[in-house]
Design an enzyme around this catalytic site. Structure first.
Site, short mmCIF file in Angstrom:
data_model
loop_
_atom_site.label_atom_id
_atom_site.label_comp_id
_atom_site.label_asym_id
_atom_site.label_seq_id
_atom_site.Cartn_x
_atom_site.Cartn_y
_atom_site.Cartn_z
N HIS A 118 0.83 -1.22 0.00
CA HIS A 118 0.00 0.00 0.00
C HIS A 118 0.86 1.26 0.00
O HIS A 118 0.37 2.34 0.35
CB HIS A 118 -0.97 0.01 1.20
CG HIS A 118 -2.07 -1.01 1.07
ND1 HIS A 118 -2.86 -1.38 2.15
CD2 HIS A 118 -2.51 -1.72 0.01
CE1 HIS A 118 -3.74 -2.29 1.74
NE2 HIS A 118 -3.54 -2.52 0.45
N CYS A 147 5.40 19.88 -7.05
CA CYS A 147 6.59 19.38 -7.75
C CYS A 147 7.26 20.57 -8.46
O CYS A 147 6.59 21.58 -8.74
CB CYS A 147 6.15 18.32 -8.77
SG CYS A 147 7.51 17.62 -9.73
N SER A 188 -7.18 -6.80 9.85
CA SER A 188 -8.59 -7.15 10.04
C SER A 188 -9.11 -8.04 8.91
O SER A 188 -10.16 -8.64 9.04
CB SER A 188 -9.43 -5.87 10.11
OG SER A 188 -9.25 -5.13 8.92
N GLU A 214 -7.92 -10.37 18.20
CA GLU A 214 -9.30 -10.88 18.13
C GLU A 214 -9.50 -11.69 16.87
O GLU A 214 -8.67 -11.63 15.95
CB GLU A 214 -10.31 -9.72 18.18
CG GLU A 214 -10.14 -8.75 17.04
CD GLU A 214 -11.03 -7.51 17.16
OE1 GLU A 214 -11.39 -7.14 18.28
OE2 GLU A 214 -11.34 -6.94 16.10
#
Ligand code: BJW
Length: 244
Positions: A118, A147, A188, A214
């Site tokens: 990512h 830029c 997740s 979890e």
């Protein structure tokens, strides 16, 4: 923790391991997750910040959010979870780390053979020329940064609806098909295509092991779900591995 012998044996005898990480691995370093109780998406709306549309309509707001996160990340250090993953790289013949995290903490802990699928919050990309540069200033001065060519710069991260970097994705998918073990830590399992990796690895014959505080949708696919903090479980798992 009571690790199953069958799982430990596979960690001892396998030669090819892939580790997939999400924001949970950096939580113990002090980096907020996205969807947890104190997660970023509880306070900010994803569609207002992590989409190309959000950036096009309000680049300054998106940049302020990334600048804030970069300042926070700039103050934290990798934890024992990052460190054990970096060590694994030396002990398996084939190793790939696929991280969804943009924080750069795996590299800081010593990981090299990795795909930042990512992107990376420490890089910027020109929206016109597509050139990528590392940030030297933190915080960035005037926002949004431009830029030299006159176009807007953007964070070199992957937003919703955008394609993942093709070279990294091809490398990740090949490794997933070939690995003996897929270890999934602190994600997740909601965000695709990474969310599909455990099922793909399992279908190709790998043992899938999940570490999370979890249960998640990945638990349905995993051969073993180790419930607890990555910074506790990874060192314990590693200490039980005589290969180290
Ligand atoms: C601990 C812990 C501790 C806490 N120890 N554990 C197929 C089906 C449906 C939808 C799609 C699909 N394919 C694509 C899509 C659309 C979309 C998507 O997935 N949407 C879903 C929400 C349904 N995907 C995309 O758009 C992707 N692009 C793409 O696929 O292109 C082609 C395409 C586009 C459109 C349609 C179809 C195809 C791009 C996704 C980009 C995600 N970007 C972000 C932001 C990155 C930049 C930034 O950081 O700002 O990436 S969003 C955010 O989520 C970030 C993360 O990398 C990612 C995953 O989150 P993560 O890491 O899992 O965090 P959490 O908070 O969710 O979970 C933390 C976990 O840790 C929890 O489980 C805790 O319990 C645990 N934990 N402490 C261990 N101490």
């Amino acid at each position: 923790m009571n690790f199953q012998e069958e799982m430990l044996e596979k960690f001892r005898t396998s030669r090819n391991i892939v580790v997939v990480t999400g924001s949970g691995i950096s939580a113990e370093s002090g980096v907020p997750t996205f969807r947890g109780a104190d997660g970023l998406w509880k306070k900010y709306r994803a569609e207002e910040l992590a989409t190309p549309r959000a950036f096009n309509s309000n680049p300054e707001l998106v940049w302020e959010w990334y600048d804030w996160r970069r300042q926070l990340i700039g103050k934290v250090e990798p934890n024992s979870g990052h460190e054990i993953i970096a060590r694994m790289e030396d002990y398996y013949q084939e190793f790939l780390l696929i991280t969804q995290n943009v924080d750069g903490l795996h590299r800081k802990a010593g990981s090299n053979n990795m795909v930042e699928i990512h992107g990376n919050i420490w890089r910027v990309r020109c929206t016109h020329e597509e050139t990528i540069t590392y940030l030297e200033e933190n915080p960035i001065g005037k926002l949004p940064p431009m830029c030299e060519c006159g176009a807007l710069l953007r964070p070199d991260v992957v937003w919703f609806g955008e394609s993942l970097p093709i070279e990294g994705l091809v490398k990740a998918e090949k490794a997933i098909r070939e690995c003996d073990i897929l270890l999934v830590v602190g994600t997740s399992g909601y965000v695709y295509p990474v969310a599909s990796f455990p099922m793909a690895a399992k279908a190709a014959g790998a043992m899938v092991v999940e570490i999370n505080i979890e249960r998640t949708p990945i638990s349905l696919v995993a051969d073993f779900t180790l419930l607890g903090k990555a910074g506790d479980i990874l060192p314990e798992l590693w200490n039980r591995n005589p290969k180290k």
